[in-house]
Design an enzyme around this catalytic site. Sequence first.
Site, PDB file in Angstrom:
ATOM      1  N   ASP A  21      35.503  17.537  71.981  1.00 17.72           N
ATOM      2  CA  ASP A  21      36.536  16.527  72.229  1.00 17.72           C
ATOM      3  C   ASP A  21      35.942  15.257  72.838  1.00 17.72           C
ATOM      4  O   ASP A  21      34.925  15.321  73.539  1.00 17.72           O
ATOM      5  CB  ASP A  21      37.602  17.125  73.163  1.00 17.72           C
ATOM      6  CG  ASP A  21      38.903  16.346  73.132  1.00 17.72           C
ATOM      7  OD1 ASP A  21      39.087  15.513  72.213  1.00 17.72           O
ATOM      8  OD2 ASP A  21      39.743  16.557  74.023  1.00 17.72           O
ATOM      9  N   ASN A  69      45.959  18.019  64.267  1.00 22.98           N
ATOM     10  CA  ASN A  69      45.246  16.780  63.949  1.00 22.98           C
ATOM     11  C   ASN A  69      45.709  16.140  62.634  1.00 22.98           C
ATOM     12  O   ASN A  69      45.459  14.955  62.399  1.00 22.98           O
ATOM     13  CB  ASN A  69      43.722  17.013  63.896  1.00 22.98           C
ATOM     14  CG  ASN A  69      43.084  17.259  65.241  1.00 22.98           C
ATOM     15  OD1 ASN A  69      42.088  17.973  65.357  1.00 22.98           O
ATOM     16  ND2 ASN A  69      43.635  16.676  66.307  1.00 22.98           N
TER      17      ASN A  69
HETATM   18  C1  IPE Z   1      41.306  19.615  70.032  1.00 27.71           C
HETATM   19  O1  IPE Z   1      41.159  18.273  70.370  1.00 27.71           O
HETATM   20  C2  IPE Z   1      40.995  19.811  68.581  1.00 27.71           C
HETATM   21  C3  IPE Z   1      39.616  19.556  68.187  1.00 27.71           C
HETATM   22  C4  IPE Z   1      38.622  19.300  68.987  1.00 27.71           C
HETATM   23  C5  IPE Z   1      39.357  19.638  66.779  1.00 27.71           C
HETATM   24  P1  IPE Z   1      42.419  17.297  70.419  1.00 27.71           P
HETATM   25  O2  IPE Z   1      41.903  15.985  70.896  1.00 27.71           O
HETATM   26  O3  IPE Z   1      43.131  17.308  69.138  1.00 27.71           O
HETATM   27  O4  IPE Z   1      43.331  18.007  71.535  1.00 27.71           O
HETATM   28  P2  IPE Z   1      44.507  17.415  72.414  1.00 27.71           P
HETATM   29  O5  IPE Z   1      45.456  16.752  71.479  1.00 27.71           O
HETATM   30  O6  IPE Z   1      43.895  16.447  73.365  1.00 27.71           O
HETATM   31  O7  IPE Z   1      45.085  18.617  73.109  1.00 27.71           O
HETATM   32  C1  IPE Z   2      37.567  15.198  68.935  1.00 26.45           C
HETATM   33  O1  IPE Z   2      37.612  13.904  69.440  1.00 26.45           O
HETATM   34  C2  IPE Z   2      37.505  15.231  67.429  1.00 26.45           C
HETATM   35  C3  IPE Z   2      38.738  15.701  66.775  1.00 26.45           C
HETATM   36  C4  IPE Z   2      39.802  16.116  67.390  1.00 26.45           C
HETATM   37  C5  IPE Z   2      38.734  15.711  65.329  1.00 26.45           C
HETATM   38  P1  IPE Z   2      38.976  13.090  69.521  1.00 26.45           P
HETATM   39  O2  IPE Z   2      39.163  12.358  68.254  1.00 26.45           O
HETATM   40  O3  IPE Z   2      40.088  13.986  69.928  1.00 26.45           O
HETATM   41  O4  IPE Z   2      38.645  12.069  70.688  1.00 26.45           O
HETATM   42  P2  IPE Z   2      39.591  11.638  71.883  1.00 26.45           P
HETATM   43  O5  IPE Z   2      40.068  12.897  72.562  1.00 26.45           O
HETATM   44  O6  IPE Z   2      40.729  10.871  71.299  1.00 26.45           O
HETATM   45  O7  IPE Z   2      38.719  10.815  72.778  1.00 26.45           O
HETATM   46 MG    MG Z   3      40.841  14.568  71.705  1.00 29.11          MG
END
Ligand code: IPE
Ligand code: IPE
Ligand code: MG
Length: 246
Positions: A21, A69
Site C-alpha cells: 500500500d 479497487n
Molecule cells: C489494499 O489497499 C489493497 C491492495 C493493496 C491491493 P487499498 O489502498 O485498496 O486499501 P484501503 O482502501 O486503504 O483500505
Molecule cells: C496500493 O497503493 C496499490 C493498490 C491498491 C493497487 P495505493 O494505490 O492504494 O496507494 P495509496 O494508498 O492511495 O497511497
Molecule cells: Mg491504498
Amino acid sequence: MGISALIAKDNLPKHVAIIMDGNGRWAKEKGKFRVFGHQNGVLAVRDTVEGAVELGIQYLTLYAFSTENWNRPQLEVNALMELLVSTITKETKTLMDNEVRLNAIGDLDSLPKNCHQELKEAMAKTSQNKRCTLTLALSYSSRWELTQAAKHIAELVKAGKLDPQDIDENLISKQLNTADLPDPELMIRTSGELRISNFLLWQLAYAELYFTPKLWPDFRREDLFEAILDYQKRERRFGMTSEQLK
Ligand code: IPE
Ligand code: IPE
Ligand code: MG
C-alpha cells in the site's frame, strides 16, 4: 554485516503475505500522477521477491488488486491492468532465474482478457519451479472468496455429496483459493494503514501482523528482513500460556 545474517534460518515464516500500500501517496509526494507510484511499485515487488528467495521463504503472497479497487477511477484501473500485463511479460525471466512459481488467487475471470491470458501463460511456464511460490491476489477479496466457498459447499450438500456434519475447518480451508498454500505466519502492510482491507481474513487467523510507515515503492528486501527479525522476537501462543510453550 547485512541484516539478513541476523535472521535465524531455522525459524523462518514459511508463508509471508504483504498488503502493498501507498503507491498513490508516494507519487503525490513527488508531485506525480498516481500511476507513477504503481510503476515504481514494480521495482519494490522485484526486490522483495528476490529477497524472499534469497532467504528461503517458500510462499510469498502479494495483494495487488482488491475487489474494491474496481471502484477506482477508470483511468487508474486501466493503467493498473496494463501495468500488470507488461510486468508479468517482462518479469517471467526473473521468475525463471529465481526458480519462482507464479500463482494467482481472486476472481481472475473478471480481469481483462489479455491480462488473464498473460497470467495463465506465465503460470504455466513457471509451474515446475520449486524454490518459492509467488501468489498474486488479483481482483481478490476475502469476503468474495468465502462467499464462493459457501456456495460451493451448499451445492455439494444439495447434490448429496457432502453431509453437513462433515463440514470442518479443514474442509472450509480446502474450498478457498488458497487451498494449496499454508496459512501465512506473517502479514506485512506498508504505508502506515492499520487495517486488513478484506485480505485473507480466514487464513490470517493466527498470523503475526507487522505494519511499517514506508510507502510501497520504497520497500526493499532489507525491509522484509526487518519484518522477519521482528517476527522472530514474538512469542506465538495460539491460545496457550507462555509457560506451556516452554
Ligand atoms: C489494499 O489497499 C489493497 C491492495 C493493496 C491491493 P487499498 O489502498 O485498496 O486499501 P484501503 O482502501 O486503504 O483500505
Ligand atoms: C496500493 O497503493 C496499490 C493498490 C491498491 C493497487 P495505493 O494505490 O492504494 O496507494 P495509496 O494508498 O492511495 O497511497
Ligand atoms: Mg491504498
